[in-house]
Motif scaffolding. Sequence first.
Motif, PDB file in Angstrom:
ATOM      1  N   PHE D  68       5.964   2.569   2.050  1.00  0.00           N
ATOM      2  CA  PHE D  68       6.170   1.880   0.776  1.00  0.00           C
ATOM      3  C   PHE D  68       4.927   1.063   0.404  1.00  0.00           C
ATOM      4  O   PHE D  68       4.429   1.147  -0.721  1.00  0.00           O
ATOM      5  CB  PHE D  68       7.402   0.974   0.906  1.00  0.00           C
ATOM      6  N   LEU D  69       4.412   0.315   1.384  1.00  0.00           N
ATOM      7  CA  LEU D  69       3.216  -0.484   1.107  1.00  0.00           C
ATOM      8  C   LEU D  69       2.047   0.418   0.719  1.00  0.00           C
ATOM      9  O   LEU D  69       1.290   0.104  -0.203  1.00  0.00           O
ATOM     10  CB  LEU D  69       2.839  -1.327   2.332  1.00  0.00           C
ATOM     11  N   ARG D  70       1.928   1.568   1.432  1.00  0.00           N
ATOM     12  CA  ARG D  70       0.841   2.497   1.100  1.00  0.00           C
ATOM     13  C   ARG D  70       1.005   2.973  -0.345  1.00  0.00           C
ATOM     14  O   ARG D  70       0.076   2.992  -1.131  1.00  0.00           O
ATOM     15  CB  ARG D  70       0.866   3.683   2.070  1.00  0.00           C
ATOM     16  N   ASP D  71       2.259   3.331  -0.707  1.00  0.00           N
ATOM     17  CA  ASP D  71       2.525   3.773  -2.077  1.00  0.00           C
ATOM     18  C   ASP D  71       2.098   2.711  -3.081  1.00  0.00           C
ATOM     19  O   ASP D  71       1.503   2.995  -4.118  1.00  0.00           O
ATOM     20  CB  ASP D  71       4.019   4.046  -2.272  1.00  0.00           C
ATOM     21  N   VAL D  72       2.434   1.450  -2.738  1.00  0.00           N
ATOM     22  CA  VAL D  72       2.128   0.370  -3.671  1.00  0.00           C
ATOM     23  C   VAL D  72       0.618   0.228  -3.848  1.00  0.00           C
ATOM     24  O   VAL D  72       0.112   0.167  -4.978  1.00  0.00           O
ATOM     25  CB  VAL D  72       2.721  -0.958  -3.172  1.00  0.00           C
TER      26      VAL D  72
END
Lengths: 330, 290, 347, 311
Positions: D68-72
């Motif tokens: 999720f953090l990578r996506d963000v």
Amino acid sequence: MSAPLLNVQGLCVEFGPKAAPIRVINDVNLRVDPGEAVGIVGESGSGKSITSLSILRLVPEPPSRIAAGSITFEGRDLLAMPKSQLRHMRGRDIAMIFQEPMSSLNPVMTVEAQIGEAIMLHERMSRAERRARVIQLLRLVGIPDPESRLKAYPHQFSGGMRQRVMIAIAVACNPKLLIADEPTTALDVTIQAQVLDLMKDVREKLNTAILLISHDLGVIAEVCERVLVMYAGHVVEDADIRSLFENPKHPYTRGLLRAVPSLTDERSRLYQIPGSVPQAGSIKQGCPFYARCDLRQNICAQTMPAMSRHSSSHQAACWVTQNLSEVRSA
Amino acid sequence: MATIEQDFAPPEPGLSQRLRRVFFGRTATVIATITVALFIFVAAFAPWLAPYDPMAQSFISINKPPSWEHWLGTDQFGRDVLSRMIWGSRNSLIFGFLSPVLAALIGGTLGVLSGYFGGILDRIVTRLVDMLLSFPELLLAILVAAALGGGFWNVVAVLTVAFTPGFARVARATTLSVKQEPYIESAIAAGVRTPVIILRHVVPNIMAPIVVLMTLWAASSIRLEATLSFLGIGTQPPAPSWGNIIREGLANIFATSWPIIAGGLAITIVVLAISIIGDQVRDELDPEIN
Amino acid sequence: MNQPIIQAENVGKIFPGGGGGLWRPAPPDVRAVDGVSFEMTRGETLAVVGESGCGKSTLGRLLLRLIEPSSGRVLIEGTDITTLSGAEMRQMRRKVQMVFQDPYGSLSPRRTIAQLIAEPLQVFGLVKNRRQMRERVAELLTQVGLPPSVMDRNPRQFSGGQRQRIGIARALSVDPSFIVADEPVSALDVSIQAQIINLMQDLQQEKQFSFLFIAHDLAVVRHIAHRVAVMYLGQVMEIGTKRQIYEVPQHPYTQALLSAAPEARLDRPYRRIVLKGDVPSPTAVPEGCSFHTRCPLAQGICRVERPPLAQVAPGQMAACHFAAPNSLGVAAAGPSLDKSNSPRARA
Amino acid sequence: MARYILVRVLDSIPTILLVLTLVFLAMRILPGDPALAVLGDNAHPETIARFREQFGLNDPLWLQYLNFLRDVFTFDFGNSLVKNAPVATLIANNLPYTLELTLAAMVIGITFGIPLGVMAAVRRNKWQDNGFRVFSLVGYAVPDFYLGAVLLLTFSLSLGWFPINGAGTDFASRMHHIVLPALTLAMLKMAFIGRLTRTSLLEVLGRDYVRTARAKGASERRVVYRHGLRNALLPLSTGLGLSILSTLSGSVAVELVFNRPGIGRLLIEAITERDYPVIQAGVVVFASVVVIVNLLMDLVYVAVDPRIRVQ
């Protein structure tokens, strides 16, 4: 006798709705001669601060209003003149300093801007001249290294230093009268001594008349030659300092002088005035000190006594002592 | 000891007197009080007051203008708008009062505890509250609704979450200032136990701003529920609420504008009335906060 | 030998600067009270005097453990209160009570006078029922000069002086052996101050509690104190009997305080000297003698070595390298206690 | 001061992380199974399994969190489930409209709100003040979507002065389209900012330093503008941040009323259509805007308040 610099006659100030006003200042007479230092002493609710604010018409209106009386300065009626005209006298002829040096300076303006503003509002001069004058004023009030403090903000100064800045603002245009409303109450005793010395010093150098308001007779004794004692909105005694201390005529002043603790007296108990300080405007009839007075007579409950003269520089408003001195002089 | 003549101030006004001053102090508040009472009455007796079933569709009478049968006309499904308005008032008012009360309980407790005890709890609560408060209530509600979806209890939860941080901050701030008051130290010095201090000396003295906030946010809460329902993430159709009446009215705006006008006016009037009462409560209880 | 009621042994308090963040330097610590020691016997009144920020109020609270001391011990009737558990300390509070500065803030606003005065009584189970409680409250109100008829009123209906009487009644209710009064008259009008000072003096003589009286004004404590301690930036500068402090002050700061106090009289008891500069912040207490930045007598040694509080006369101690009677010459003729002084110079 | 800014910027990093973590938790844990939330309770088990596989919902939570953090941070949320486009493109296409609307509303709100508030404060309890107080009470009570609907009914449907939906293409038509939505939002802002200005200025005008200024002989005009307003604007800058954000959130409803493209409408539609990747991206965008606006407002505050600026 010379013409008075400031002459307040029959001043009355009211609070609250017009229909049911609370009278907080009642028939106050006050005179300050050029170069003279006069003190007003009184406890909370005595109306001393309102009196001082009324002179420059700085009492917040509404809820309060000047209901009667006249205030003349060098013969001109301050109450009758339009506010726009009065504005030119504020700061130039009559200047004022207040109790809270912490909150009386604008937090977002530099010291130079605030002192400079006082000059700019009344005198035309170039920026450089103004800056020179600000530096000179800061030096006068004893701020060390004034050049480096020009761009400083009030929060960077201590309480005593802020009161010095306030004094610099007040004397920026060499006013003829300086009104100081409890200028040292918020300060520590060693700092208070510094500020009082500064006020005496300024008065000497600029020949400014001073009206000093304080709850502390000791502070007034340091600076003033004459004192008005106020109680519950009335002036109850008006005397030169020496005469007041040596021979107070009003029972309240007598009580006050005996009740104040002193560094040197060896009494085992302090004298105490019974009862509570009345709330502003709570006493509608008779002498306001009646309930607490040990000399009271029937007439005192009915009618407020007028000021009676005990000597050329001493008057008091008391039925009892007035008669005593008449008896003595007769 | 010398006798001292006492002059005491007159007694303070009692609670009933203050309540009377709140509700009947000024003409505007009197009107507002009556208005709110009227809406509460309507919501409470909706089943008896509504002339029709709010869900009953009728294909023979769609998009009718106001008439004797349908005082506010009908919508695109032929439902009676007045009946929907009357039933819709239930949703609006329940949310309006329920969420602030819940939020006040949760936020107030958190705020008092974190303000009084400080420490790690306080740091966590403050950090969370500061973060949540940097979101406007509507945005927070939308974001929470995005995660939870619509439905009665979800909307209650959404609104409660939106209002809780505000109560927590006010409760914490007033607790902190009350804690600075000498009377708290005086109670400690007298040997009073901490829970007793909190209940006896802290809570009664922070109630004023909490009550003020509750009345002011009752208004916000009604508006917020209406907005969420309008956005389609609050009360779910076919159940009526003022917000989704407007939503459906907007889809049908070319045919009739009565549902929009009626729904919007109802929201505006109730919110206005509660705000006026809230302002009066604030003036009476707590002149400090603005 | 009289056992001391209160013993303070090297008591200190440092308030951590706190705050600070992940990337922010923490603000400096506040050294509020620094190594204060003294003893008080039964029925004795000790006045603690000093300017704002000198730590006098903090000291009062440390003695009652309303603030946890950072160092040192406080013994009450021989018990070290700094090691007591919470429950034990609460029991100890029956013996130690406090009167507060602010008469407007120190009474919980939504309670009646009877509830307020009876609160300590109830905490310690000293009254069994409501009637007994009201009788005791009535008795206490009479003792402090208020009519018992006011007990069901709200604090808001009382003036400052009256409230201070209520606060005194509350402190007296459990018959404590030690009372700390933190500037109890500084918020009152002059004509009311005398009433409260006299009241406290009478009660102290009658009940013989040990009394710590905190004030910023040397004149106020003149009448009530047996001994006086002068504080500056968290330290005791001088401590001695009343006579010693007012007549033969040895520390220059004591002398400066005496000379700076404005007196409502024409003749000045002490020659006036005005200290230069401001009181340094307690976050940056000067090295060496903390008073050296303002002291007219300061020498090289004062900047580097802090003088210990040492005996300068029997019962009198001063923390000064150059302690000597009247070292600043403020009391050149000795303070005139018999009102025969030269008229003071007028500005 | 540079140091303060740096500290403040660094300080907002944990806040952003905290916000993102809460968003993540809210979306993954609170409503139970996102697959069921998206596909509905009656979905075929096979469809659910495919969905879980596609969105990595079978991974351990910590891995989901890292993803999720990578996506963000790469701003890659995959493709919309409903609209056939990458989420990043949808956001990029819609965001400008929302920003444009928020900006227009704020400009109108500030230019009228502050003078209104000043007038009300200076003429306290006179008719100007009473009029303003009625305006601000009503402005607070009217929901923005209702006001928008009324404006739409009156000026677009009845009078035909303004277009009914869309946002326009060229500059002139964009300006034409934005008038009513911007006015709708600006009304509330005027009430809010005006009220804030009034309270803040009234409070400042009662301060001691204002009395000092009067005692110096400053004119009433100078007292109000030079001493009063400048100090009154300090608390206002905090209120302004909240005001920008509430305009932003208000734009959601207004975009729906005027059928305008925008990030708010995108998010709402995604919620109703259960378009999971878009919801996630929309929430992240809104949350980041909140953090950024608050940071900027803090910096503005620092710039105008010497008590923080000058140590």
